[in-house]
Design an enzyme around this catalytic site. Structure first.
Site, PDB file in Angstrom:
ATOM      1  N   ARG B  64     109.716 -21.184  53.531  1.00 13.53           N
ATOM      2  CA  ARG B  64     110.327 -19.972  52.956  1.00 13.53           C
ATOM      3  C   ARG B  64     110.436 -19.937  51.432  1.00 13.53           C
ATOM      4  O   ARG B  64     110.834 -18.920  50.881  1.00 13.53           O
ATOM      5  CB  ARG B  64     111.737 -19.731  53.535  1.00 13.53           C
ATOM      6  N   ASP B 305     106.117 -24.235  64.703  1.00 11.53           N
ATOM      7  CA  ASP B 305     106.243 -22.876  64.165  1.00 11.53           C
ATOM      8  C   ASP B 305     107.693 -22.649  63.701  1.00 11.53           C
ATOM      9  O   ASP B 305     108.301 -21.609  63.968  1.00 11.53           O
ATOM     10  CB  ASP B 305     105.812 -21.808  65.171  1.00 11.53           C
TER      11      ASP B 305
END
Lengths: 312, 428
Positions: B64, B305
């Site tokens: 992120r 993931d």
């Protein structure tokens, strides 16, 4: 007595609870025909109609149901977009609860939103339609109407015609009618038939003629223009010809067939004016019954001792 | 610092090792592997009953940073990786700005060097801005250190662009990682299309949305000779298509995520947004096919993931909540509980999917547990049983559907470059 503080859908309530709501609604209906349509039953109780989707009939029906029973009612209408950008539904719920509300009626374009609200607040929550999920009060008033006209629900053959995929009315009807012992067939353009629907115990018919054959009740769903724009069927006129309910298609049904429609009606598309005006249709009575059913629910949730700590 | 790991069962798929013994680590390297090693002034780890593996690699995580630091950053994400038993992670490029140029690659690597608790392997975008229009400067990004290219959650819809990406990537010998999703079929969908989507009134994503793109990309890989890696396979059909393609000799590899081989769409009931993930949780038949694919080797890699999100975002309506599961810190026990304990994979097979297989795909040199190797080691206690508690996650993302589930086989020690990055052993 209802087992939960909320009414979120018909999937999770029992046959006995449905019967209780319908029988309570019978008593409520009588009030609607009095000269002075006001009883003090819910005096001092307050409810909010929290509508994130445009609605006239359902919201008015709830509002009047509350007013006829002397509850204080407030309407909040807003668009879903403001929820995404601004205050979340959970926060809105907490805010109105902090104002001392007893019950919230919610309509929302997201499936599961009433469920979320019910988790967040201890006031009662009634689902007035969430996304493509459920519209339990519509199905209850449909069942009330069927029972009133036919004297029973068990064993009836009910056809639901139209856009089943996007229809919360269809889903609540399927759950409720199955519990009450009716047999259900569904029919519509195949792209509008949801996947695995037959696993819910309904028969999928590929033609309206097949669906209507021997039916006691036909529930005609509203077809929305934007479905055509998204390519679910080629044109409204083809829809009207193949799936629209007219006199001719009714010939295969039982002679005393009852035709209902959740409204608002697209005359000449999913149903012809001729059928709407005929004696087999009960569309306006459905609206009256809707108020009675909602009065019954408000009564049962606010006065009927429905509860239980954390019984949602 | 010296660390001596005593009497663990050393399983190393890279050097094909399976023995009970000791490992001595000194100055960031493995100094000795053998039996009854003695060392003065070493921190001793009693690893009897534990599995000692080369450090694990998760080839599909979202760190992120830059841009979405409220969800995760490189510091917290790599700390989560270390706590989950990983010494390397490959991070997806859907940041803000996206990783579509060399400067962002260098920024991530430099940040990882400063604050990282594990190695970070950046994945670059296929297209500029992940927009699917024109190729990103893949060559410059390779020079800066990317190990693969992918447009991740915004799959390349234009087949011609995907073909060119494969042709171009082939020259650099990097794999093209494809998140297979036909956007015209998945559009607006939030759960698997089937009984659950019908019951809950949520828009469905059919398995066909994935399988059509798996088919297309296999055909393009065949056409171009490029290396294709298919991310988070979720359907029985995809497993079958990939198995057939491998038999034909297509250079295709794939991965599966623990939530896809553990959970079904049934978990979505009650609208728990922690179950909202893309591709969605599928049916029991799909889960069974994934397990079969893991067992027969069709599925090469297990990857998390890891997709951390804030509590606020996950508190929205199901339709409005973001897709993703915070997966780094539950992956190892899910593999142990769900695959090894059930006899589906041996320890060697399972660890291969977490070490050698992803390293081979990304061409990351791993020398495993051997004298002189970099000391990247993960110790797993197969009998350590614990309830998943997101509050204890190092990740900022507490979004997990596994909350409250009791799982067995947690990582108890992670050593990255000789440094202890995770340990449940008390200091002695």
């Amino acid at each position: 007595m209802l087992s939960s503080k909320d009414l979120l859908g018909l999937k999770d309530i029992s046959k006995e609870e449905i019967e209780l709501i319908l029988s309570t609604a019978e008593a409520m209906k009588e009030i609607l025909f009095r000269d002075i349509k006001k009883v003090p039953t819910l005096r001092g109780k307050s409810m909010v109609c929290l509508f994130y989707e445009p609605s006239t009939r359902t919201r008015t029906s709830f509002e009047l149901a509350g007013k006829y029973m002397s509850a204080d009612t407030v309407n909040i209408s807003t668009s879903t977009s403001s929820v995404v950008k601004g205050e979340t539904l959970r926060d809105t719920g907490r805010t109105i609860e902090a104002m001392g509300i007893d019950l919230v009626v919610i309509r929302h374009s997201c499936s599961g939103a009433p469920h979320m609200l019910a988790e967040e607040i201890s006031a009662s929550v009634i689902n007035a339609g969430d996304g493509m999920h459920e519209h339990p009060t519509q199905a209850l008033l449909d069942m009330f109407t069927i029972k009133e006209k036919k004297g029973r629900i068990e064993g009836l053959e009910v056809a639901i015609i139209g856009d089943i995929l996007h229809s919360r009315v269809a889903r609540s009807n399927i759950w409720g009618l199955k519990k009450m012992g009716a047999n259900i067939r569904v029919c519509g353009p195949m792209p509008l038939i949801p996947p695995n629907i037959s696993d819910l115990g309904v028969r999928v018919c590929s033609s309206v003629e097949e669906a209507v054959e021997g039916a006691d009740v036909i529930n005609v769903l509203r077809i929305q223009r934007e479905r055509q724009d998204k390519g679910f069927f080629p044109s409204l006129r083809e829809y009207a010809k193949i799936y629209g309910i007219d006199r001719e298609k009714l010939k295969g049904a039982k002679e005393d067939v009852l035709v209902i429609h959740p409204g608002p009606v697209n005359r000449g598309v999913e149903i012809t004016s001729e059928v709407i005006e005929s004696s087999c249709a009960a569309i306006e009575e459905q609206v009256t019954n809707g108020v009675a059913v909602r009065m019954a629910l408000l009564y049962l949730l606010l006065q009927g001792g429905a509860k239980g700590e954390g019984a949602n | 610092m010296k660390v001596l790991i005593k009497k663990g069962r050393i399983i190393d798929p890279i050097n094909e090792l399976d023995m009970v013994g000791d490992i001595l680590i000194e100055d960031g390297r493995i100094k000795e592997v053998g039996e009854n090693i003695e060392a003065f002034q070493a921190k001793v780890i009693q690893a009897e009953g534990c599995i000692v593996s080369p450090g694990l690699l998760d080839m599909h995580v979202h760190l992120r940073e830059p841009g979405y630091e409220a969800q995760e950053d490189i510091e917290s994400g790599t700390a989560a990786a270390a706590s989950g038993g990983f010494t390397k992670v490959a991070c997806m490029p859907n940041t803000d700005p996206p990783v579509d140029n060399a400067a962002v690659v260098r920024a991530i690597l430099s940040r990882a060097h400063q604050v990282g608790s594990c190695g970070v392997l950046p994945i670059g975008c296929i297209s500029k801005g992940q927009k699917g229009k024109e190729l990103a400067e893949i060559g410059f990004m390779v020079e800066a250190g990317i190990v693969a290219i992918s447009d991740d959650g915004k799959p390349v819809a234009d087949s011609s662009l995907m073909r060119k990406a494969m042709q171009y990537a082939k020259a650099f010998d990097i794999p093209v990682i494809s998140h297979c999703e036909d956007p015209s079929l998945s559009s607006g969908g939030v759960v698997n299309e089937g009984l659950i989507s019908t019951e809950l009134g949520l828009r469905g994503i059919p398995g066909a949305a994935e399988e059509i793109m798996v088919t297309r990309d296999i055909i393009l890989a065949e056409l171009t000779g490029a290396r294709l890696h298919i991310a988070h396979v979720s359907t029985a059909g995809s497993v079958r298509l990939i198995r057939e393609a491998k038999q034909r000799g297509v250079k295709v590899t794939c991965e599966a995520a623990p939530h896809h081989f553990t959970l079904t769409e049934e978990w979505v009931k009650d609208y728990d947004t922690n179950t909202k993930v893309n591709p969605p949780l599928r049916t029991i038949k799909d889960v069974e096919a994934l397990i079969e694919g893991l067992a027969d080797g069709t599925i090469d890699v297990i990857a998390s993931d890891h997709a951390p999100h804030t509590v606020e975002a996950k508190s929205l309506e199901y339709d409005n909540a973001p897709f993703g599961i915070s997966g780094l810190e539950t992956m190892v026990p899910l593999v142990v509980s769900g695959l090894i304990d059930k006899g589906i994979l041996s320890w060697t097979e399972a660890l291969k999917k977490l070490t050698k297989a992803p390293a081979d795909i990304l061409k990351v040199p791993l020398s495993g547990i051997a004298k002189g190797s970099r000391a990247d080691i993960t110790v797993i206690d197969p009998n350590n049983s614990r309830i998943v508690d997101p509050a204890s996650f190092k990740s900022k993302g507490k979004n997990t559907p596994f909350k409250g589930m009791e799982l067995k086989g947690w990582p108890v020690l992670t050593i990255c470059g000789g440094k202890i990055t995770h340990s449940i052993f008390s200091d002695n």
